[in-house]
Design a protein around this motif. Structure first.
Motif, PDB file in Angstrom:
ATOM      1  N   ASN A   1      -1.793  -5.638 -29.855  1.00 31.23           N
ATOM      2  CA  ASN A   1      -2.060  -6.939 -29.243  1.00 31.23           C
ATOM      3  C   ASN A   1      -1.499  -8.095 -30.050  1.00 31.23           C
ATOM      4  O   ASN A   1      -1.558  -9.239 -29.610  1.00 31.23           O
ATOM      5  CB  ASN A   1      -3.558  -7.129 -29.004  1.00 31.23           C
ATOM      6  N   MET A   2      -0.967  -7.832 -31.215  1.00 35.80           N
ATOM      7  CA  MET A   2      -0.233  -8.868 -31.942  1.00 35.80           C
ATOM      8  C   MET A   2       1.240  -8.828 -31.545  1.00 35.80           C
ATOM      9  O   MET A   2       1.880  -9.865 -31.427  1.00 35.80           O
ATOM     10  CB  MET A   2      -0.397  -8.686 -33.449  1.00 35.80           C
TER      11      MET A   2
ATOM     12  N   SER B   1      -4.881  -7.899 -22.070  1.00 33.81           N
ATOM     13  CA  SER B   1      -5.756  -7.167 -21.151  1.00 33.81           C
ATOM     14  C   SER B   1      -5.304  -5.726 -20.963  1.00 33.81           C
ATOM     15  O   SER B   1      -6.138  -4.822 -20.869  1.00 33.81           O
ATOM     16  CB  SER B   1      -5.808  -7.876 -19.795  1.00 33.81           C
ATOM     17  N   LEU B   2      -4.006  -5.491 -20.905  1.00 34.18           N
ATOM     18  CA  LEU B   2      -3.498  -4.127 -20.734  1.00 34.18           C
ATOM     19  C   LEU B   2      -3.964  -3.235 -21.876  1.00 34.18           C
ATOM     20  O   LEU B   2      -4.483  -2.142 -21.661  1.00 34.18           O
ATOM     21  CB  LEU B   2      -1.964  -4.119 -20.667  1.00 34.18           C
ATOM     22  N   VAL B   3      -3.807  -3.697 -23.099  1.00 30.49           N
ATOM     23  CA  VAL B   3      -4.160  -2.895 -24.268  1.00 30.49           C
ATOM     24  C   VAL B   3      -5.667  -2.665 -24.327  1.00 30.49           C
ATOM     25  O   VAL B   3      -6.122  -1.551 -24.599  1.00 30.49           O
ATOM     26  CB  VAL B   3      -3.637  -3.560 -25.556  1.00 30.49           C
TER      27      VAL B   3
ATOM     28  N   LEU C   1     -13.953  -6.799 -19.641  1.00 30.00           N
ATOM     29  CA  LEU C   1     -12.983  -5.764 -19.287  1.00 30.00           C
ATOM     30  C   LEU C   1     -13.224  -4.494 -20.107  1.00 30.00           C
ATOM     31  O   LEU C   1     -13.227  -3.387 -19.564  1.00 30.00           O
ATOM     32  CB  LEU C   1     -11.555  -6.279 -19.500  1.00 30.00           C
ATOM     33  N   ALA C   2     -13.443  -4.646 -21.407  1.00 32.11           N
ATOM     34  CA  ALA C   2     -13.673  -3.487 -22.276  1.00 32.11           C
ATOM     35  C   ALA C   2     -14.940  -2.740 -21.869  1.00 32.11           C
ATOM     36  O   ALA C   2     -14.949  -1.503 -21.803  1.00 32.11           O
ATOM     37  CB  ALA C   2     -13.765  -3.932 -23.734  1.00 32.11           C
TER      38      ALA C   2
ATOM     39  N   LEU D   1      -1.173  -5.589 -11.822  1.00 34.58           N
ATOM     40  CA  LEU D   1      -0.500  -4.319 -11.486  1.00 34.58           C
ATOM     41  C   LEU D   1      -0.093  -3.570 -12.753  1.00 34.58           C
ATOM     42  O   LEU D   1      -0.241  -2.342 -12.830  1.00 34.58           O
ATOM     43  CB  LEU D   1       0.725  -4.570 -10.613  1.00 34.58           C
ATOM     44  N   LEU D   2       0.414  -4.288 -13.733  1.00 31.91           N
ATOM     45  CA  LEU D   2       0.795  -3.680 -15.001  1.00 31.91           C
ATOM     46  C   LEU D   2      -0.416  -3.045 -15.675  1.00 31.91           C
ATOM     47  O   LEU D   2      -0.325  -1.935 -16.215  1.00 31.91           O
ATOM     48  CB  LEU D   2       1.439  -4.723 -15.917  1.00 31.91           C
ATOM     49  N   GLN D   3      -1.557  -3.727 -15.640  1.00 31.16           N
ATOM     50  CA  GLN D   3      -2.780  -3.174 -16.224  1.00 31.16           C
ATOM     51  C   GLN D   3      -3.176  -1.876 -15.542  1.00 31.16           C
ATOM     52  O   GLN D   3      -3.504  -0.886 -16.203  1.00 31.16           O
ATOM     53  CB  GLN D   3      -3.936  -4.170 -16.088  1.00 31.16           C
ATOM     54  N   ILE D   4      -3.145  -1.872 -14.230  1.00 30.75           N
ATOM     55  CA  ILE D   4      -3.583  -0.700 -13.461  1.00 30.75           C
ATOM     56  C   ILE D   4      -2.642   0.489 -13.709  1.00 30.75           C
ATOM     57  O   ILE D   4      -3.092   1.573 -14.096  1.00 30.75           O
ATOM     58  CB  ILE D   4      -3.664  -1.043 -11.961  1.00 30.75           C
TER      59      ILE D   4
END
Length: 167
Positions: free
Chosen positions: A28-29, A49-51, A97-98, A153-156
């Motif tokens: 995330n950095m 959010s993805l990570v 989210l987590a 979409l990238l997250q999913i």
């Protein structure tokens, strides 16, 4: 689509918990720096959010919670992003989210696109309500859907693939 994937529920008394959380903070950095090269890339793709989503779904809500709190704080102090005024809302949304991802994975014990979609939508709604309570404005929450749909979409898709292929 359902993936045969190994999901973990790590606890705070395990070294792996802190190791994975540190790996996600490091990711995330780096990841936001790449996306911030694109105009409005952070808003469009929400790389933190993805990570957090993938990490919490794969390794449990405790790993996700550690990374959700530490990632924006470390990024703020190292890179100045997110800005101080956004930091509180960002942490709230990442924590939601987590928790949603980790608890869903723990309960259902499987990875499916509908489950991940449900997690993302539930976290967006709950996080958006929290953002509304903290800021009194709904514009940023609406942007998550109007401008940020590629990031959703990238997250999913990213979380599905990470959970499926990461051992």
């Amino acid at each position: 689509m359902e993936a045969n994937a190994k999901l973990y529920t790590l606890n705070y008394n395990e070294v792996k918990t802190y190791l994975w959380a540190a790996i996600f903070v490091a990711c995330n950095m780096a990841l936001p720096q790449l996306f911030h090269m694109i105009p409005q890339g952070g808003i469009i793709f929400a790389p933190l959010s993805l990570v957090i989503l993938a990490g919490a779904y794969k390794f449990g809500w405790k790993v996700g919670l550690l990374a959700a709190v530490a990632s924006p704080l470390v990024n703020h102090y190292v890179f100045g992003q997110p800005a101080w005024g956004v930091l509180q809302v960002m942490i709230l949304k990442l924590v939601v989210l987590a928790l949603a991802a980790g608890l869903t994975a723990q309960y259902f014990k499987k990875v499916t696109l509908p489950l991940i979609i449900g997690v993302v939508l539930a976290a967006e709604v709950i996080g958006g309500l929290g953002e509304l309570a903290l800021t009194g404005g709904i514009a940023a929450t609406i942007e998550d859907f109007t401008i940020g749909w590629p990031g959703l979409l990238l997250q999913i898709i990213g979380t599905y693939l990470i959970c499926k292929y990461l051992p």
